[in-house]
Write a protein that holds these residues in place. Structure first.
Motif, mmCIF file in Angstrom:
data_model
loop_
_atom_site.group_PDB
_atom_site.id
_atom_site.type_symbol
_atom_site.label_atom_id
_atom_site.label_comp_id
_atom_site.label_asym_id
_atom_site.label_seq_id
_atom_site.Cartn_x
_atom_site.Cartn_y
_atom_site.Cartn_z
ATOM 1 N N ARG C 111 0.486 -1.148 0.140
ATOM 2 C CA ARG C 111 0.125 -0.148 0.138
ATOM 3 C C ARG C 111 1.355 1.318 0.397
ATOM 4 N N ALA C 112 1.378 1.701 -0.953
ATOM 5 C CA ALA C 112 2.376 2.287 -0.728
ATOM 6 C C ALA C 112 1.766 4.197 -0.543
ATOM 7 N N ASP C 113 0.339 3.634 -1.151
ATOM 8 C CA ASP C 113 -0.713 5.239 -1.428
ATOM 9 C C ASP C 113 -0.554 5.554 0.169
ATOM 10 N N ARG C 114 0.090 4.555 1.273
ATOM 11 C CA ARG C 114 -0.463 4.689 2.497
ATOM 12 C C ARG C 114 0.795 5.319 3.501
ATOM 13 N N ILE C 117 0.896 6.801 6.505
ATOM 14 C CA ILE C 117 0.487 6.623 7.176
ATOM 15 C C ILE C 117 2.230 5.557 8.143
ATOM 16 N N ALA C 118 3.476 5.323 7.275
ATOM 17 C CA ALA C 118 4.064 5.161 7.852
ATOM 18 C C ALA C 118 5.427 5.644 8.118
#
Lengths: 130, 251, 401
Positions: C111-114, C117-118
């Motif tokens: 989920r590179a779109d998140r 969040i990371a």
């Protein structure tokens, strides 16, 4: 990546839309309420706050195990779907007419919820041995 | 522990709780009455409590080689129904493992799934805190926060986790799952919160195998605690000191 | 030594090179988009081998990024003049490779779109989360360090800044090694040797990359590296390569004799198919023995291009070594029931196959291309060509000879 980009575009579009709305040019989205009953909060509040309510509820449910609400109604996503699914398609998404997309496509908000969450009311998944 | 004593205890407690209805509806009687005691419904709005620790006991002596009722039930309940071209990329929340002791040749068959450790390595390594342990001991992936790095899969000693390699559709409404996140056995958390048992346990019991038992490990009077006290049970990879919630009997 | 201003032809050459770098980067990005859209089905990674080619590239880039800074450290911290001249280039390379490595690592996420969040959710018991801190800290520290090097007024602070960077990168590489070291359940990674081994690997890989870049830049500008500098740097590379070998032997020995991972070692060293091949042929023969000969053989080492070839071989060996370490470590069946024969529908007890697919390899090269692009542009704009003070070198050489 793609989604982040979409979000950025969405934010820009929203800003533009609100500007346009102030100018009084663009038509409002048509939100169809097909099922009788009362929403979990007044419509006005829902319009403004449903994203926060959903996020709050999802953390409560998932991380703490809270199901439902002691008083009032919980902002359960499945709850929204049961009430707001279209009579025709049975779903809250798929097409600009659908409830959750009516405003979102207008405001260019793209949800990733349906990657995982079943948007149809009363759906029963079939199981198969993998 | 004598069966009689257990029965009288159960009848008393079941009557006390007044939740017999659920149990009686589904034969074979006594076991399910126990369950309704072991797993009361939590009132709406209340969080899971750390007074409870959900666990499972697998009696491998009753688990037949080739039987995969639990696996099928899990797939149906959790909507694991996607077709994957490369089976190695498919999700398996629960699987049957056949093991053979190298020295003696003794064979066992058993289900393997997330062991719901008290000290879960997946939770330790997860960078975002998506891997988490609920107060009642159920280890879950918060898939709203999971970024799909798969470090937890590297850390899990049981290969209990799967990564979703492709877009999914047709999920069970109660069990959302989708592309790019890591998932694993949730101990059917959505059922447990409704006072039901995990689907695998229910199917095993309904089919009369009785190899799986679900209950509260913290409650000394629960059947699972009493069985664990009476017979020798083991934790898999006990050397890692993870204090698993799934225990095995007969290996 | 003054460099002539860029000629027209040279200018064109630069844009050509930059465009090539840009193209490979773009292809890498497209590959990542494709992977995110279709899911990881289009990669060779599975639920058995969960980390694949992108991780080999990313970890190489990150480890080498920290090692390449060694050149600057030797200059600033240990006061060696020749290395100090190379400190800015070393810093730039470090930032470039770190960027490239993180690019690959991030875009491989399910989920590179998140990413947001990371960046906002931290679990402080996670080595991965520490690494996020270590990497961002590294960017900041190296940036400050480079500033102290390039800004005349700040030169006085370059020593403490260099020292801070030196310490930070030791921690960083330890952190990278610990990503694996903490995986106690897996036979391949449960070893205390990993952290020091990663540090020494970073020295060797970083210096090799530095030598390649330096040589290319000198060739571009039609300059020859002074023989005394060349000798010094190649010998240092030799020492590092030998030290890595020592650690690799120690790692396998402790596995064999202390940890009793006999089955695993048998797999990696003897009958694991591609893995022993890559370890013995790729890492040991091509990546270690050949460079050592090229570096130390009196006749060969004097030849033109021998040091460049040795450096390239060290990098090749590094990739082989990482492939064996990362993929081989996962291909060997996880021991859930020690001492038992196991079989299941989930491939328990079976050796795993992994065949990297094109998109993931393209993504990896995209990371290298980004590092290349940053380096090329940085060098161009900031004039990072190491310029040795020739008279001083002659004097030094005549004394030491």
């Amino acid at each position: 990546m793609l989604r982040t980009l979409l979000h950025l575009i969405a934010a820009a579009a929203l800003a533009a839309a609100s500007l346009a709305a102030q100018a009084g040019g663009v038509p409002k989205p048509v939100v169809k309420i097909e099922n009788p009953g009362k929403c979990i909060a007044p419509a006005d509040e829902m319009r403004r706050n449903h994203m926060e309510m959903l996020k709050h509820q999802r953390d409560l449910t998932l991380r703490e195990g809270v199901r439902g609400a002691a008083a009032g109604k919980a902002a359960s996503l499945n709850g929204c779907i049961e009430c707001h699914a279209s009579k025709q398609t049975g779903s809250v998404t798929g097409g600009k007419e659908s409830f959750c997309e009516s405003c979102h496509s207008y405001a260019a908000v793209k949800l990733d919820c349906w990657d995982c969450h079943q948007p149809k009311a009363g759906y029963k998944a079939t199981g198969a041995k993998p | 522990m004598s069966h009689n004593k257990r029965r009288s205890f159960l009848v008393a407690s079941a009557a006390g709780l007044g939740t017999v209805a659920l149990g009686v509806a589904v034969a074979p009687g006594i076991r399910l009455i126990e369950v309704s005691h072991a797993n009361p419904v939590r009132p709406a709005g209340q969080p899971a409590s750390s007074a409870v620790r959900w666990g499972m006991l697998v009696d491998t002596t009753r688990c037949a080689t080739g039987c995969d009722d639990c696996v099928k039930a899990c797939a149906a309940e959790n909507g694991i129904n996607e077709t994957v071209a490369d089976k190695r990329q498919g999700a398996q929340w629960i699987r049957k493992i056949d093991i053979k002791e190298a020295k003696t040749g003794r064979q066992h068959s058993l289900p393997m799934m997330c062991q719901h450790c008290a000290n879960p390595p997946c939770v330790d390594v997860c960078p975002t805190g998506a891997s988490m342990k609920r107060a009642d001991g159920i280890v879950l992936v918060d898939r709203h926060v999971c970024i799909g790095c798969r470090y937890c899969m590297m850390a899990c000693p049981y290969k209990a986790r799967s990564f979703v390699h492709q877009p999914l559709s047709g999920q069970n409404p109660e069990v959302p799952r989708g592309l790019g996140c890591v998932e694993s056995c949730t101990l059917c958390v959505h059922r447990v919160d409704k006072g039901q048992q995990p689907a695998c346990v229910e199917s095993c019991t309904t089919a009369g195998h009785n190899a799986l038992l679900f209950g509260d490990l913290n409650d000394p009077n629960s059947e699972i605690s009493r069985r664990a006290a009476a017979a020798a049970t083991s934790q898999i990879r006990a050397d890692l000191k993870l204090n698993t919630g799934v225990r095995y009997q007969g290996i | 030594m003054q460099l002539a201003p860029f000629s027209r032809a040279e200018e064109q050459r630069f844009y050509l090179v930059a465009a090539m770098g840009g193209l490979v980067t773009a292809v890498g990005l497209l590959a990542a988009l494709y992977m995110e859209h279709a899911g990881h089905v289009v990669t060779g990674m599975t639920n058995q081998v969960v980390w694949g080619m992108p991780h080999v590239f990313a970890i190489f880039l990150i480890v080498a990024a920290s090692g390449v800074l060694n050149v600057a450290s030797i200059g600033s911290v240990f006061g060696k003049k020749v290395y100090k001249k190379r400190a800015p280039l070393s810093g730039l390379l470090c930032l470039a490779m770190l960027t490239g490595g993180l690019f690959v690592l991030m875009l491989d996420l399910g989920r590179a779109d998140r990413l947001i969040i990371a960046a906002t959710h931290y679990n402080f018991t996670s080595v991965f989360a520490w690494n996020v801190f270590l990497y961002s800290g590294m960017f900041a520290i190296v940036a400050v360090y480079m500033w102290t090097l390039m800004e005349r007024r700040m030169n006085g602070y370059s020593k403490p800044a260099g020292f801070a960077a030196f310490i930070w990168r030791l921690i960083l590489t330890t952190g990278t090694g610990s990503i694996f070291g903490f995986l106690v359940a897996r036979q391949a990674y449960n070893s205390a040797v990993l952290a020091p081994m990663f540090i020494i690997m970073s020295f060797a890989w970083g210096l090799a990359v530095f030598m390649i870049v330096q040589k290319t830049m000198f060739w571009w500008n039609s300059i020859e590296l002074h023989p005394s500098v060349r000798t010094r740097m190649k010998n240092l590379l030799g020492v590092f390569v030998a030290a890595v070998l020592y650690f690799v032997i120690a790692y396998h020995m402790t596995n064999l004799y202390f940890a009793k991972q006999i089955a695993f070692e048998r797999f990696i060293l003897l009958d694991g198919g591609i893995f022993p091949l890559l370890l013995w042929g790729g890492y040991l023969l091509l990546g270690t023995v050949a460079p050592l000969i090229l570096i130390y053989h009196p006749g060969l080492s004097a030849r033109r291009g021998s040091v460049m070839l040795a450096s390239l071989l060290v990098v090749l060996g590094a990739f082989c070594q990482l492939y064996v370490f990362i993929i081989g470590g996962q291909a060997f069946p996880l021991e859930i029931f020690p001492g038992m024969e196991v079989s299941s529908s989930f491939y328990d007890g079976q050796v795993e196959h992994y065949a990297p697919s094109l998109p993931e390899i393209l993504l990896g090269f995209g990371g290298i291309a980004i590092a290349f692009l940053i380096t090329a542009v940085g060098v161009r704009v900031l004039h990072f060509l190491p310029q040795d003070d020739l008279s001083q070198l002659e004097a030094a050489a005549s004394i030491s000879d």
